[in-house]
Scaffold this active site. Sequence first.
Site, PDB file in Angstrom:
ATOM      1  N   ARG A  53     -10.595  -8.121   2.974  1.00 27.68           N
ATOM      2  CA  ARG A  53     -11.547  -7.214   2.310  1.00 27.68           C
ATOM      3  C   ARG A  53     -10.885  -5.919   1.864  1.00 27.68           C
ATOM      4  O   ARG A  53     -11.244  -5.397   0.805  1.00 27.68           O
ATOM      5  CB  ARG A  53     -12.776  -6.983   3.163  1.00 27.68           C
ATOM      6  N   THR A  54      -9.955  -5.386   2.615  1.00 30.05           N
ATOM      7  CA  THR A  54      -9.313  -4.149   2.182  1.00 30.05           C
ATOM      8  C   THR A  54      -8.536  -4.391   0.894  1.00 30.05           C
ATOM      9  O   THR A  54      -8.636  -3.626  -0.071  1.00 30.05           O
ATOM     10  CB  THR A  54      -8.377  -3.615   3.275  1.00 30.05           C
ATOM     11  N   LYS A  82      14.888 -10.944   3.472  1.00 31.64           N
ATOM     12  CA  LYS A  82      16.347 -10.822   3.327  1.00 31.64           C
ATOM     13  C   LYS A  82      16.867  -9.569   4.014  1.00 31.64           C
ATOM     14  O   LYS A  82      18.016  -9.198   3.845  1.00 31.64           O
ATOM     15  CB  LYS A  82      16.722 -10.812   1.845  1.00 31.64           C
ATOM     16  N   ARG A 103      -0.262  -1.520   3.457  1.00 33.76           N
ATOM     17  CA  ARG A 103      -0.657  -1.880   4.816  1.00 33.76           C
ATOM     18  C   ARG A 103       0.574  -2.412   5.538  1.00 33.76           C
ATOM     19  O   ARG A 103       1.319  -3.238   4.997  1.00 33.76           O
ATOM     20  CB  ARG A 103      -1.728  -2.955   4.827  1.00 33.76           C
ATOM     21  N   HIS A 131      -6.400   4.375   9.078  1.00 30.88           N
ATOM     22  CA  HIS A 131      -6.984   3.518   8.056  1.00 30.88           C
ATOM     23  C   HIS A 131      -8.044   4.349   7.349  1.00 30.88           C
ATOM     24  O   HIS A 131      -9.234   4.088   7.454  1.00 30.88           O
ATOM     25  CB  HIS A 131      -7.597   2.290   8.739  1.00 30.88           C
TER      26      HIS A 131
END
Lengths: 309, 309, 309
Positions: A53-54, A82, A103, A131
Amino acid sequence: MRHDHLITSKQLSRADIETVLDRAAEIAADPSAVADRYSNTLLGLLFFEPSTRTKMSFETAMKRLGGDVVDMGSVESSSVKKGETLADTVRVIEGYADALVLRHPKQGAATMASEFVDVPLLNAGDGAGHHPTQTLLDLYTIRENAGLDDLTIGIMGDLKYGRTVHSLAHALTNFDAHQHFISPESLQLPREVVYDLHQEQEGTQIREHDSLEEILPSLDVLYVTRIQRERFPDENEYQKVAGEYQIDAETLEKADDDLTILHPLPRVDEIAPEIDETEYAAYFEQAHNGVPVRMALLDLLLDGGESDE
Amino acid sequence: MRHDHLITSKQLSRADIETVLDRAAEIAADPSAVADRYSNTLLGLLFFEPSTRTKMSFETAMKRLGGDVVDMGSVESSSVKKGETLADTVRVIEGYADALVLRHPKQGAATMASEFVDVPLLNAGDGAGHHPTQTLLDLYTIRENAGLDDLTIGIMGDLKYGRTVHSLAHALTNFDAHQHFISPESLQLPREVVYDLHQEQEGTQIREHDSLEEILPSLDVLYVTRIQRERFPDENEYQKVAGEYQIDAETLEKADDDLTILHPLPRVDEIAPEIDETEYAAYFEQAHNGVPVRMALLDLLLDGGESDE
Amino acid sequence: MRHDHLITSKQLSRADIETVLDRAAEIAADPSAVADRYSNTLLGLLFFEPSTRTKMSFETAMKRLGGDVVDMGSVESSSVKKGETLADTVRVIEGYADALVLRHPKQGAATMASEFVDVPLLNAGDGAGHHPTQTLLDLYTIRENAGLDDLTIGIMGDLKYGRTVHSLAHALTNFDAHQHFISPESLQLPREVVYDLHQEQEGTQIREHDSLEEILPSLDVLYVTRIQRERFPDENEYQKVAGEYQIDAETLEKADDDLTILHPLPRVDEIAPEIDETEYAAYFEQAHNGVPVRMALLDLLLDGGESDE
């Protein structure tokens, strides 16, 4: 609002918060007014952890402003495998985008990353850290449903690990809310969070409870969070605790008629489906509010950026 | 067409089907006329199962109408892993989008999901259930190549498990087509499907065969499907069966010059590459037709939605 | 430039390269002039191998031209898992898009795929084969920082396996560059590559070294590549070799003040972070240049396609 990046809701004053919420309300009232405003703007999405949802809500917000996104995709399909550092990854991707959303599972990642880029960076969750856009959409939904003045709110569930809860509680001190924290003892607010909250406002406005019953009738808003099974070594222990913090029609018999129930979602069984159709339920509306709130934030940060150059 | 959701081709009358195909033909003839028609519209993509062509084709259709998509991404990267119900997921995502496309492994998922949302929902496949947009693009391709009147069609391969086949066969009863079903005995149409088809139209128009040879010369269209190796416990058994239902230049010596060969793709070795360059082959065109057909559907559902409110 | 597809930089003459670089420079100077040029154009992305920057950079390029992309997604979520051939996959997807970008692990994949499609196809890397857009952005960055005339360049690191290096070295023969190749003996340029380079230009302009020290002062550009740990059976051997080919402030004491350092990224520890803020470092700029260079390529191929029809 004069910020280059949005890392934590702690950086936002009450006036900043109100600027965002006011702009979100304007946009929600007339989305067509901004539908083509950022038609040549690209938002870079860097999600080092899964999110539905974010991520979708940021993507929707940018597209509802007429812009588009470029998405790094999953960590498995990226250069991170990598051995590339986060600092290098964000410096490459800032060359593709006009703003970045990050995030990351590590606390402090957003702060670190923001030091390497010139475009606005929005923290969409950094592990146990912050957040801020979740907090802003929570505040927006509270304001729309109950108002932020003279607010009495109950915050219930897993208060120990939930960054959403700590961030919201902190932001609410700006509005002198009466905050009641309801949880089993093992999932109480961390002592340092309680200490911080007391520093921010008069102690009598912060109270802890181990049961919803006594405090429910006085609440304007009840904010429910998920109790995560994996926190409990013993399944029986989980069942006992979880059952006590579930909301159904019976629970709500003593609630005020105007009570608003929120939940950051996803829920498992903290709120019975029978509540969904009642006037109490505002959690889907809350999820949907992520769009106008993030549109407002993007608008304020991108616009600010422009007038700066 | 007056529908809120598109769940199964069974809900479509002959007139509905013709409305969609006519609109698709108009759009294919002049795509520029609709290139900016839905410039502020977002289509939500919820694919709970992998898909290439259905997903890309819906995405292309929305973008060719000037709109854009927001994609839930893979189940592995979503809240579903945290135990969220489908009902909750669709109620959250409808807040981001103007219409939803759902693919889900469980039969009935689309019907259930549609009961929880107010925006139009299009079923892009629900397990052994329905896949109506595939049927519509099949019908469109048949109409463009052979016409839907007085049609004699052979449907060959795995007729037992193929939802594509059941759905197409049902839709063709609207047009009184002569349908020949060609398969090894172990992969015949389920008896209840045969029964339903007989209920829908005169029995003499539905025939079953275990070999293509006798019926090939009379066919206007041959619809080939993949025989899935994993259906057979014994590799030898698979090889024997699969070999008999493969099409190559030799097979087609007895075909009508105007025969049209279709396949929902992906194919493995049911149709030899040497057929690709012949006049018979229409399976890539068929895949491409997914775009105008889905554009037509989106146009009809979104437009209908608008005039409704 | 008159090409239908871009498969290898070897197909590009010096004049072709200059056309691309000139167009990229024009676009970089005034991106707003092309911001809506391809507003109804879709670019199909087929990445059969993970990639961050190449994919994001193509996506950004198309979107900065006003267009959009349709992405096949990962191989795990596609029909490829059902046994579909590459030829079938590209023929389906060309029906969705106006041009295709293909990355594939197998050498020769792009050439093969291009034979099946009518829309322009751009090779974004085919295993040990070619990666022409990387070469073009390297050349663009060299031209912007040091010029392509009378160039003396050092190319250092893993010269044995790096397709980036082989492709760049070949392209530089068009400009009569002095090329110095610096690597441990075990990672030297393959003999056939050296042979080819000597065929293309006077032998004295190609030299191999096992140490940077002696040649550093004469270099205009130092192009550093990653030495991959997995090439070495013995960790100690890797550590010894890798350490000798790392760049830090001390290494650069003998460098020319105007030296430009490039790296195709991602880096691990070939270049110390302390170099990032110096005037030498151009590797982030190099990554960002992928956008205008790919915009120029898309513009030339799409525009060429149009005037062709």
